[in-house]
Design a protein around this motif. Structure first.
Motif, PDB file in Angstrom:
ATOM      1  N   MET A   1       0.844  -1.190   0.000  1.00  0.00           N
ATOM      2  CA  MET A   1       0.000   0.000   0.000  1.00  0.00           C
ATOM      3  C   MET A   1       0.888   1.251   0.000  1.00  0.00           C
ATOM      4  SD  MET A   1      -2.756   1.216   2.910  1.00  0.00           S
ATOM      5  CE  MET A   1      -3.590  -0.358   3.021  1.00  0.00           C
ATOM      6  N   SER A   2       0.503   2.228  -0.807  1.00  0.00           N
ATOM      7  CA  SER A   2       1.346   3.440  -0.856  1.00  0.00           C
ATOM      8  C   SER A   2       1.220   4.218   0.445  1.00  0.00           C
ATOM      9  CB  SER A   2       0.922   4.325  -2.022  1.00  0.00           C
ATOM     10  OG  SER A   2      -0.299   4.967  -1.705  1.00  0.00           O
ATOM     11  N   ILE A   3       2.241   5.055   0.684  1.00  0.00           N
ATOM     12  CA  ILE A   3       2.235   5.859   1.913  1.00  0.00           C
ATOM     13  C   ILE A   3       1.005   6.762   1.940  1.00  0.00           C
ATOM     14  CG2 ILE A   3       3.445   7.817   2.985  1.00  0.00           C
ATOM     15  CD1 ILE A   3       6.064   6.304   2.168  1.00  0.00           C
ATOM     16  N   LYS A   4       0.717   7.370   0.820  1.00  0.00           N
ATOM     17  CA  LYS A   4      -0.423   8.296   0.767  1.00  0.00           C
ATOM     18  C   LYS A   4      -1.727   7.571   1.091  1.00  0.00           C
ATOM     19  CE  LYS A   4      -2.485  11.968  -1.924  1.00  0.00           C
ATOM     20  NZ  LYS A   4      -2.218  13.016  -2.890  1.00  0.00           N
TER      21      LYS A   4
ATOM     22  N   PHE B   1      -5.811   6.335   7.614  1.00  0.00           N
ATOM     23  CA  PHE B   1      -5.757   6.797   9.007  1.00  0.00           C
ATOM     24  C   PHE B   1      -6.597   8.063   9.172  1.00  0.00           C
ATOM     25  CE2 PHE B   1      -1.190   4.998   9.979  1.00  0.00           C
ATOM     26  CZ  PHE B   1      -1.704   3.717   9.953  1.00  0.00           C
ATOM     27  N   ALA B   2      -6.413   8.993   8.219  1.00  0.00           N
ATOM     28  CA  ALA B   2      -7.045  10.314   8.337  1.00  0.00           C
ATOM     29  C   ALA B   2      -8.569  10.227   8.224  1.00  0.00           C
ATOM     30  CB  ALA B   2      -6.501  11.246   7.262  1.00  0.00           C
ATOM     31  N   ASN B   3      -9.056   9.261   7.451  1.00  0.00           N
ATOM     32  CA  ASN B   3     -10.497   9.131   7.251  1.00  0.00           C
ATOM     33  C   ASN B   3     -11.251   8.908   8.554  1.00  0.00           C
ATOM     34  OD1 ASN B   3     -10.543   9.537   4.565  1.00  0.00           O
ATOM     35  ND2 ASN B   3     -10.407   7.355   4.008  1.00  0.00           N
TER      36      ASN B   3
ATOM     37  N   VAL C   1       8.282   5.878  10.024  1.00  0.00           N
ATOM     38  CA  VAL C   1       7.933   7.283   9.850  1.00  0.00           C
ATOM     39  C   VAL C   1       8.269   7.739   8.428  1.00  0.00           C
ATOM     40  CG1 VAL C   1      10.176   8.117  10.712  1.00  0.00           C
ATOM     41  CG2 VAL C   1       8.203   9.547  10.990  1.00  0.00           C
ATOM     42  N   PHE C   2       7.396   8.575   7.872  1.00  0.00           N
ATOM     43  CA  PHE C   2       7.692   9.176   6.575  1.00  0.00           C
ATOM     44  C   PHE C   2       8.198  10.584   6.831  1.00  0.00           C
ATOM     45  CE2 PHE C   2       6.260  11.494   2.695  1.00  0.00           C
ATOM     46  CZ  PHE C   2       7.158  10.890   1.825  1.00  0.00           C
ATOM     47  N   VAL C   3       9.392  10.859   6.325  1.00  0.00           N
ATOM     48  CA  VAL C   3      10.052  12.133   6.618  1.00  0.00           C
ATOM     49  C   VAL C   3      10.037  13.053   5.397  1.00  0.00           C
ATOM     50  CG1 VAL C   3      12.290  13.197   7.165  1.00  0.00           C
ATOM     51  CG2 VAL C   3      11.536  11.167   8.416  1.00  0.00           C
TER      52      VAL C   3
ATOM     53  N   LEU D   1       6.923  15.141   9.840  1.00  0.00           N
ATOM     54  CA  LEU D   1       6.821  13.705  10.108  1.00  0.00           C
ATOM     55  C   LEU D   1       5.403  13.190   9.933  1.00  0.00           C
ATOM     56  CD1 LEU D   1       8.769  13.894  13.487  1.00  0.00           C
ATOM     57  CD2 LEU D   1       9.687  13.075  11.315  1.00  0.00           C
ATOM     58  N   SER D   2       5.303  11.965   9.415  1.00  0.00           N
ATOM     59  CA  SER D   2       4.018  11.257   9.396  1.00  0.00           C
ATOM     60  C   SER D   2       4.247   9.883   9.994  1.00  0.00           C
ATOM     61  CB  SER D   2       3.497  11.100   7.967  1.00  0.00           C
ATOM     62  OG  SER D   2       3.249  12.358   7.397  1.00  0.00           O
ATOM     63  N   SER D   3       3.482   9.550  11.012  1.00  0.00           N
ATOM     64  CA  SER D   3       3.615   8.224  11.624  1.00  0.00           C
ATOM     65  C   SER D   3       2.946   7.194  10.723  1.00  0.00           C
ATOM     66  CB  SER D   3       2.949   8.198  12.994  1.00  0.00           C
ATOM     67  OG  SER D   3       2.888   6.867  13.455  1.00  0.00           O
ATOM     68  N   LEU D   4       3.694   6.163  10.363  1.00  0.00           N
ATOM     69  CA  LEU D   4       3.137   5.107   9.496  1.00  0.00           C
ATOM     70  C   LEU D   4       2.494   4.001  10.312  1.00  0.00           C
ATOM     71  CD1 LEU D   4       6.062   4.915   6.907  1.00  0.00           C
ATOM     72  CD2 LEU D   4       3.872   6.115   6.704  1.00  0.00           C
TER      73      LEU D   4
END
Lengths: 408, 92
Positions: free
Chosen positions: A1-4, A10-12, A241-243, A261-264
């Motif tokens: 699955m892509s990071i986006k 998660f955001a949904n 983490v995505f930096v 930062l985005s926590s994966l």
């Protein structure tokens, strides 16, 4: 699955992101024009950031990681136990692979304030944590008499490793030199965290302690961000983490910028496009002899709130001043108890509070500290470094050793 | 094939015992069948020792647990842990 795709999932489930941020429009590139959230957002909107599926559940089922927050405002991050384990797992894999320690290895660390869930615990000078796998000492008590007491505990406990801040490592070094002590043979590894350290000073510690030493860069909001391998590279832990970088500058093979930062791993309390306030330098696509391939952090320049910009555009971070102070402490027997830094009219002023018994060394302390700071920062002549000795400095609640004052 | 499976179970049991800090009842320690065991209730595991065990299993059996499969609640059940290792191991 892509990071986006993962982060959008998660955001949904978070009202905050659904109502305020259009993730479809946001580019998950390594260099971006804007971040999405800042520390204030985490503090102000935590109930909306929390995954809506957990809002009505017993919040006690979640793990809470907590910091006092640089502004003194508490900051809480919520995790499911599984997400918390997954987030930490990549660091534990590498700790074992590189340095032979696991989460059950006896560890010594130093604490400021301990929390039980959201509640600050009664201040404790010495405490066993995690079912006895961690022996933790208070950072507020680092006088020789305190370290005598800690040392007895360490000798009995026989830890395999230590997880300490560089400033504590320097203090321990000065104490051990004074008492002519060596680390117990059981200790094979020291991990430095919480404050940044440059490679020269890290080598100084390695030469003194005679054990493996590595840096870990992380924060309570996402856990580990980067970890130093035995080859000396701080690898970004891209499983966790995505930096990204904002306000970036390309510098011939390296990019400097404010880290985003985005926590994966955190599905319960999504942290996406979060600008933590640290400025770092990143080198992309590094093939390391340790076997890892990817981006490495070559320099952490500290929190923008802990920095001063001098008139010649030199950025001075609190970390750099800390090194200089701790260096002086290590060579002069720990004379400096606390300090602050300010800048006004091209004058960088370091206010240091020196222990009474060192008063007769005032001039040496001022000279050595001033020389070290000029050398470290490679300051031009237009910047005047003045060291003032003062009678007292207010102690911060977080126990951190360094403060920068903005003087307008 | 059966021999291989039996060896794997022996290895797993040895890894599991590495993080047990309480005195175990002999009926558990010398039993050949650990299917019904719960790592937390019967062996005193917590999330910290669970993480150590996971890393050891990955090292020993040569695979990495995927995020989709990792579950503390499920994998503290010994029988489920064994099944997960079998499944993940086959993928490698």
């Amino acid at each position: 699955m892509s990071i986006k795709k993962k982060l959008m999932e998660f955001a949904n489930d978070s009202l905050f992101y659904s109502e305020n941020i259009d993730l479809k429009e946001y580019e998950f590139h390594k260099k971006v024009e804007r971040s999405l959230i800042k520390k204030n957002d985490l503090q102000k909107h935590k109930s909306k950031i929390l995954n809506k599926n957990y809002v009505y559940q017993d919040i006690n089922s979640l793990v809470i990681s907590r910091t006092s927050g640089s502004s003194g405002e508490p900051l809480e991050v919520y995790w499911t136990l599984d997400d918390y384990i997954k987030s930490n797992l990549c660091l534990w894999r590498l700790r074992k692979q590189y340095y032979g320690v696991d989460s059950n290895s006896a560890c010594v660390c130093f604490h400021a304030i301990l929390y039980n869930k959201s509640i600050p615990m009664e201040p404790k000078k010495i405490v066993y944590l995690n079912g006895g796998t961690i022996l933790s000492f208070s950072k507020f008590y680092l006088e020789d008499a305190d370290l005598d007491e800690y040392w007895n505990y360490i000798e009995k406990y026989q830890p395999k490793w230590m997880l300490i801040q560089p400033s504590v490592a320097y203090r321990l070094k000065a104490y051990m030199e004074k008492k002519n002590l060596r680390l117990p043979n059981s200790i094979r590894y020291i991990e430095l965290n919480g404050e940044q350290i440059n490679s020269t000073d890290e080598k100084l510690l390695k030469d003194f302690f005679h054990v493996l030493i590595a840096n870990m860069y992380g924060c309570n909001e996402v856990n580990a961000i980067a970890y130093e391998c035995p080859c000396g590279n701080m690898h970004i832990l891209d499983e966790n983490v995505f930096v990204q970088l904002v306000n970036y500058e390309d510098r011939g093979g390296e990019i400097e910028g404010d880290i985003v930062l985005s926590s994966l791993k955190n599905s319960a309390f999504p942290i996406i496009g979060y600008e933590i306030g640290d400025r770092v330098v990143i080198r992309n696509h590094v093939d390391c002899d340790c076997g890892k391939h990817g981006d490495v952090i070559t320099k952490i320049k500290g929190r923008s709130s802990d920095m001063l910009q001098l008139s010649d555009n030199t950025i001075v971070s609190s970390f750099e001043i800390t090194y200089c102070v701790e260096y002086i402490n290590s060579i002069m027997g720990n004379p400096i108890k606390r300090y602050t830094v300010s800048e006004k009219d091209n004058k960088l002023s370091i206010h240091v509070f020196v222990e009474d018994r060192f008063i007769r060394w005032n001039e040496s302390i001022k000279r050595e500290l001033s020389d070290k700071i000029c050398e470290m920062l490679q300051l031009t002549n237009e910047i005047d470094v003045v060291v003032n000795l003062i009678s007292d400095i207010r102690v911060a609640r977080n126990g951190k050793a360094n403060y920068i004052e903005k003087v307008n | 094939m059966e021999q291989l499976v039996a060896n794997k179970e022996d290895v797993l049991w040895r890894l599991v015992l590495r993080y047990v800090e309480r005195d175990l009842d002999e009926s558990i320690l010398f039993s050949k069948n650990h299917e019904g065991l719960n790592l937390v209730e019967d062996l005193g595991y917590d999330s910290v020792s669970f993480v150590s065990l996971i890393v050891d299993i990955e090292d020993e059996f040569g695979f990495t647990f995927s995020d989709e499969i990792l579950s503390f609640e499920k994998m503290i059940n010994y029988a489920e842990l064994t099944r997960v290792i079998e499944r993940e191991g086959e993928v490698v």
